[in-house]
Scaffold this motif. Structure first.
Motif, PDB file in Angstrom:
ATOM      1  N   SER A 107       0.003   4.338   0.680  1.00  0.00           N
ATOM      2  CA  SER A 107      -0.304   5.276   1.752  1.00  0.00           C
ATOM      3  C   SER A 107      -1.397   4.692   2.627  1.00  0.00           C
ATOM      4  O   SER A 107      -1.781   3.526   2.468  1.00  0.00           O
ATOM      5  CB  SER A 107      -0.754   6.621   1.167  1.00  0.00           C
ATOM      6  OG  SER A 107      -1.929   6.446   0.404  1.00  0.00           O
TER       7      SER A 107
ATOM      8  N   PHE B 146      -5.414   4.647   3.678  1.00  0.00           N
ATOM      9  CA  PHE B 146      -6.628   4.853   2.901  1.00  0.00           C
ATOM     10  C   PHE B 146      -7.198   6.245   3.183  1.00  0.00           C
ATOM     11  O   PHE B 146      -7.208   6.712   4.315  1.00  0.00           O
ATOM     12  CB  PHE B 146      -7.671   3.786   3.235  1.00  0.00           C
ATOM     13  CG  PHE B 146      -7.438   2.488   2.514  1.00  0.00           C
ATOM     14  CD1 PHE B 146      -7.922   2.304   1.226  1.00  0.00           C
ATOM     15  CD2 PHE B 146      -6.725   1.459   3.115  1.00  0.00           C
ATOM     16  CE1 PHE B 146      -7.707   1.112   0.558  1.00  0.00           C
ATOM     17  CE2 PHE B 146      -6.507   0.267   2.451  1.00  0.00           C
ATOM     18  CZ  PHE B 146      -7.002   0.086   1.162  1.00  0.00           C
TER      19      PHE B 146
ATOM     20  N   LEU C 192       0.833  -1.196   0.000  1.00  0.00           N
ATOM     21  CA  LEU C 192       0.000   0.000   0.000  1.00  0.00           C
ATOM     22  C   LEU C 192       0.873   1.254   0.000  1.00  0.00           C
ATOM     23  O   LEU C 192       1.777   1.404   0.821  1.00  0.00           O
ATOM     24  CB  LEU C 192      -0.924   0.012   1.216  1.00  0.00           C
ATOM     25  CG  LEU C 192      -2.086  -0.985   1.194  1.00  0.00           C
ATOM     26  CD1 LEU C 192      -2.822  -0.970   2.527  1.00  0.00           C
ATOM     27  CD2 LEU C 192      -3.049  -0.692   0.051  1.00  0.00           C
TER      28      LEU C 192
ATOM     29  N   ASN D 259      -6.822   4.197  -2.413  1.00  0.00           N
ATOM     30  CA  ASN D 259      -5.397   4.008  -2.150  1.00  0.00           C
ATOM     31  C   ASN D 259      -4.766   3.545  -3.460  1.00  0.00           C
ATOM     32  O   ASN D 259      -5.455   3.386  -4.470  1.00  0.00           O
ATOM     33  CB  ASN D 259      -5.169   2.966  -1.043  1.00  0.00           C
ATOM     34  CG  ASN D 259      -3.882   3.187  -0.279  1.00  0.00           C
ATOM     35  OD1 ASN D 259      -2.896   3.699  -0.815  1.00  0.00           O
ATOM     36  ND2 ASN D 259      -3.875   2.797   0.988  1.00  0.00           N
TER      37      ASN D 259
ATOM     38  N   LYS E 119      -0.211   2.087   5.735  1.00  0.00           N
ATOM     39  CA  LYS E 119       0.825   2.522   4.800  1.00  0.00           C
ATOM     40  C   LYS E 119       2.045   1.606   4.869  1.00  0.00           C
ATOM     41  O   LYS E 119       2.568   1.337   5.943  1.00  0.00           O
ATOM     42  CB  LYS E 119       1.249   3.962   5.117  1.00  0.00           C
ATOM     43  CG  LYS E 119       2.349   4.486   4.198  1.00  0.00           C
ATOM     44  CD  LYS E 119       2.725   5.911   4.561  1.00  0.00           C
ATOM     45  CE  LYS E 119       3.846   6.426   3.653  1.00  0.00           C
ATOM     46  NZ  LYS E 119       4.222   7.821   3.991  1.00  0.00           N
TER      47      LYS E 119
END
Length: 223
Positions: free
Chosen positions: A26, A28, A24, A42, A74
């Motif tokens: 960052s 959400f 991921l 995301n 993240k």
């Protein structure tokens, strides 16, 4: 002359499946609300075998995030499954822009994630059935690579559909160029992101943008 796009009249849902494993980018963030349900956005970073990365936009319902800590994700490794979706976003100047993303139907979080992608374990798989909705475009790059651009429409339930740009290479591009509007195909590939430079009006200013498409590894025509 205005070009007409082919839209299938059969509203039976076509096959549409995306499978991702990556990191991921960052935490959400809130995206929008629809029918009293909040959705969050995301991007999943997925490494290719070449070492470069694709940045895949993901939209997910609040109900899928209810059991995980959305504000601390993240850099975590995730596995996401969903559907390739498109949305025609209207800009301030009144023009439309096609947004492409994965609409997540499931997500699995690996709490051991360290923020690094891995070309050996990441995966990025797209499986689609759809109809050719625009004439194919064939070209040869300055380096001699053959490319055919293909756009398909993938039906959803309730009369909705998604318009998805695809790109094919080499021998696949030669065969894809022969496809006609209205023909139905089944394809496999990956959700590809690439950056390009957009010149803004006559001012000479330039802006870096990201384009999304399916990079096709194989396709078959469905009679």
């Amino acid at each position: 002359m205005t070009e007409r796009r082919y839209v299938a009249t059969n509203h039976e849902a076509c096959f549409n499946n995306v499978q991702l494993s990556g990191v991921l980018e960052s935490n959400f963030e809130y995206s929008h609300n629809f029918a009293c349900e909040n959705f969050y956005k995301n991007r999943v970073r997925v490494a290719r075998l070449s070492g470069t990365e694709d940045f895949v936009p993901v939209i997910i319902s609040e109900f899928l995030l209810s059991d995980i800590k959305a504000h601390t994700l993240k850099g975590k490794r995730v596995e996401v499954e969903g559907q390739f979706r498109s949305h025609n976003k209207i800009l301030e100047n009144g023009k439309g822009m096609l947004e492409l993303f994965v609409f997540a139907t499931s997500i699995k979080v690996n709490e051991e994630g360290n923020g690094e992608t891995d070309p050996q374990s990441d995966y990025n798989k797209v499986f689609l059935e759809g109809y050719i909705c625009k004439p194919t475009v064939y070209r040869v790059t300055p380096f001699g690579r053959e490319i055919t651009e293909v756009k398909i429409v993938v039906n959803r339930r309730f009369g909705k559909c998604d318009f998805i740009p695809c790109i094919t290479w080499g021998r696949i591009a030669q065969n894809a160029f022969k496809l006609q509007m209205g023909e139905k195909i089944r394809l496999e590939g990956r959700f590809q992101s690439r950056e390009y430079t957009k010149r803004l009006g006559d001012s000479g200013e330039e802006e870096t943008r990201t384009a999304y498409e399916v990079s096709v590894s194989s396709f078959t025509k469905i009679e």
